[in-house]
Scaffold this motif. Sequence first.
Motif, PDB file in Angstrom:
ATOM      1  N   ALA A   1       0.834  -1.203   0.000  1.00 47.94           N
ATOM      2  CA  ALA A   1       0.000   0.000   0.000  1.00 47.94           C
ATOM      3  C   ALA A   1       0.868   1.251   0.000  1.00 47.94           C
ATOM      4  N   ALA A   2       1.920   1.257   0.811  1.00 48.12           N
ATOM      5  CA  ALA A   2       2.803   2.421   0.878  1.00 48.12           C
ATOM      6  C   ALA A   2       3.503   2.659  -0.454  1.00 48.12           C
ATOM      7  N   GLU A   3       3.981   1.585  -1.090  1.00 50.49           N
ATOM      8  CA  GLU A   3       4.642   1.728  -2.390  1.00 50.49           C
ATOM      9  C   GLU A   3       3.655   2.251  -3.436  1.00 50.49           C
ATOM     10  N   THR A   4       2.422   1.775  -3.380  1.00 51.74           N
ATOM     11  CA  THR A   4       1.391   2.229  -4.316  1.00 51.74           C
ATOM     12  C   THR A   4       1.124   3.724  -4.162  1.00 51.74           C
ATOM     13  N   LEU A   5       1.126   4.191  -2.904  1.00 45.70           N
ATOM     14  CA  LEU A   5       0.833   5.593  -2.617  1.00 45.70           C
ATOM     15  C   LEU A   5       2.073   6.479  -2.688  1.00 45.70           C
ATOM     16  N   GLY A   6       3.246   5.858  -2.838  1.00 49.66           N
ATOM     17  CA  GLY A   6       4.476   6.636  -2.877  1.00 49.66           C
ATOM     18  C   GLY A   6       4.857   7.206  -1.528  1.00 49.66           C
ATOM     19  N   GLU A   7       4.520   6.482  -0.469  1.00 48.72           N
ATOM     20  CA  GLU A   7       4.770   6.943   0.893  1.00 48.72           C
ATOM     21  C   GLU A   7       5.707   5.991   1.616  1.00 48.72           C
ATOM     22  N   ASP A   8       6.276   6.477   2.716  1.00 49.28           N
ATOM     23  CA  ASP A   8       7.082   5.629   3.592  1.00 49.28           C
ATOM     24  C   ASP A   8       6.137   4.811   4.462  1.00 49.28           C
ATOM     25  N   VAL A   9       6.338   3.510   4.486  1.00 43.89           N
ATOM     26  CA  VAL A   9       5.411   2.642   5.208  1.00 43.89           C
ATOM     27  C   VAL A   9       5.362   2.977   6.694  1.00 43.89           C
ATOM     28  N   HIS A  10       6.495   3.397   7.279  1.00 40.24           N
ATOM     29  CA  HIS A  10       6.512   3.694   8.705  1.00 40.24           C
ATOM     30  C   HIS A  10       5.855   5.032   9.015  1.00 40.24           C
TER      31      HIS A  10
ATOM     32  N   ASP B   1       9.997  -3.510 -11.678  1.00 37.89           N
ATOM     33  CA  ASP B   1       9.323  -2.299 -11.207  1.00 37.89           C
ATOM     34  C   ASP B   1      10.286  -1.395 -10.454  1.00 37.89           C
ATOM     35  N   LEU B   2      11.156  -1.993  -9.637  1.00 39.33           N
ATOM     36  CA  LEU B   2      12.138  -1.184  -8.924  1.00 39.33           C
ATOM     37  C   LEU B   2      13.072  -0.471  -9.905  1.00 39.33           C
ATOM     38  N   MET B   3      13.523  -1.207 -10.930  1.00 43.78           N
ATOM     39  CA  MET B   3      14.401  -0.586 -11.917  1.00 43.78           C
ATOM     40  C   MET B   3      13.676   0.528 -12.674  1.00 43.78           C
ATOM     41  N   ALA B   4      12.433   0.295 -13.017  1.00 47.18           N
ATOM     42  CA  ALA B   4      11.669   1.276 -13.791  1.00 47.18           C
ATOM     43  C   ALA B   4      11.458   2.567 -13.018  1.00 47.18           C
ATOM     44  N   GLN B   5      11.430   2.478 -11.689  1.00 47.25           N
ATOM     45  CA  GLN B   5      11.204   3.654 -10.854  1.00 47.25           C
ATOM     46  C   GLN B   5      12.496   4.394 -10.526  1.00 47.25           C
ATOM     47  N   ALA B   6      13.641   3.789 -10.821  1.00 44.48           N
ATOM     48  CA  ALA B   6      14.921   4.378 -10.434  1.00 44.48           C
ATOM     49  C   ALA B   6      15.173   5.693 -11.172  1.00 44.48           C
TER      50      ALA B   6
END
Length: 247
Positions: free
Chosen positions: A49-58, A94-99
């Motif tokens: 959910a955090a990755e989807t929203l672009g937020e820090d999970v903590h 996905d991680l590479m694509a976001q880099a």
Amino acid sequence: MPNERLRAAMAAGGWTYATLAGKTAVDPKSVERWVNQGRTPRRATAVLAAETLGEDVHALWPALRQARAARAVSPELVALYDQRADVPISRFTDLMAQAQGHVDILVYAAVFLHEAYPRLNDLLRERAAEGCSVRIAVGDADSENVRQRGEEERFGHGIESRCRLALIHYRPLLGVPGIEIRTHGTTLYNSLYRADDQLLVNAHVWGANAFAAPVWHLRRHDEGGIFDTYAQSFEAVWATATPVQER
């Protein structure tokens, strides 16, 4: 108590209970409880959910950090997979694509990347074109350490052949601005797949192929943490590796 940080993140991105539920494979009522009742989802769901929203999970769920501290688990650990075969190929791509700044790959061969995602080279070209530094280090098929690894895995000359195949896959990227390819002959304790401040670490286990060894997903948290330890090991190998020349 409502989770106002989560509510604001959803509102900023135009997410509804239903759309976020679809991304995290939960019931919309669960998302509603996260927002209105401050419920904390299971860690894997919270991370997604955090990755989807672009937020820090903590930041979204501080209770996760508190629970980790109580268990003495590194705050940089996002997920742990029993074996590489359990990691979806989309997790790597996905991680590479976001880099935006760095894509670093340190492996002996890892031909599974091209086999499972044939447009990997296109993805790396796209990242380089956007200003991302792409560095790829594959095993020197003629090195003693690669040969020894094949014996330990009872893989014979297979790993040497796969190192050569990996290089064939990456050769079309030679000469592309922003992309460097090198070969190394080090004793490789872990395969590393870095995208900015996130890192997938595929542990090497004596006698086992990398696909059967565990993977941990790390996100850099503080300077000098476990992420930096692995990033420094990449730099050390890279400094001794040999640039691949265009033919």
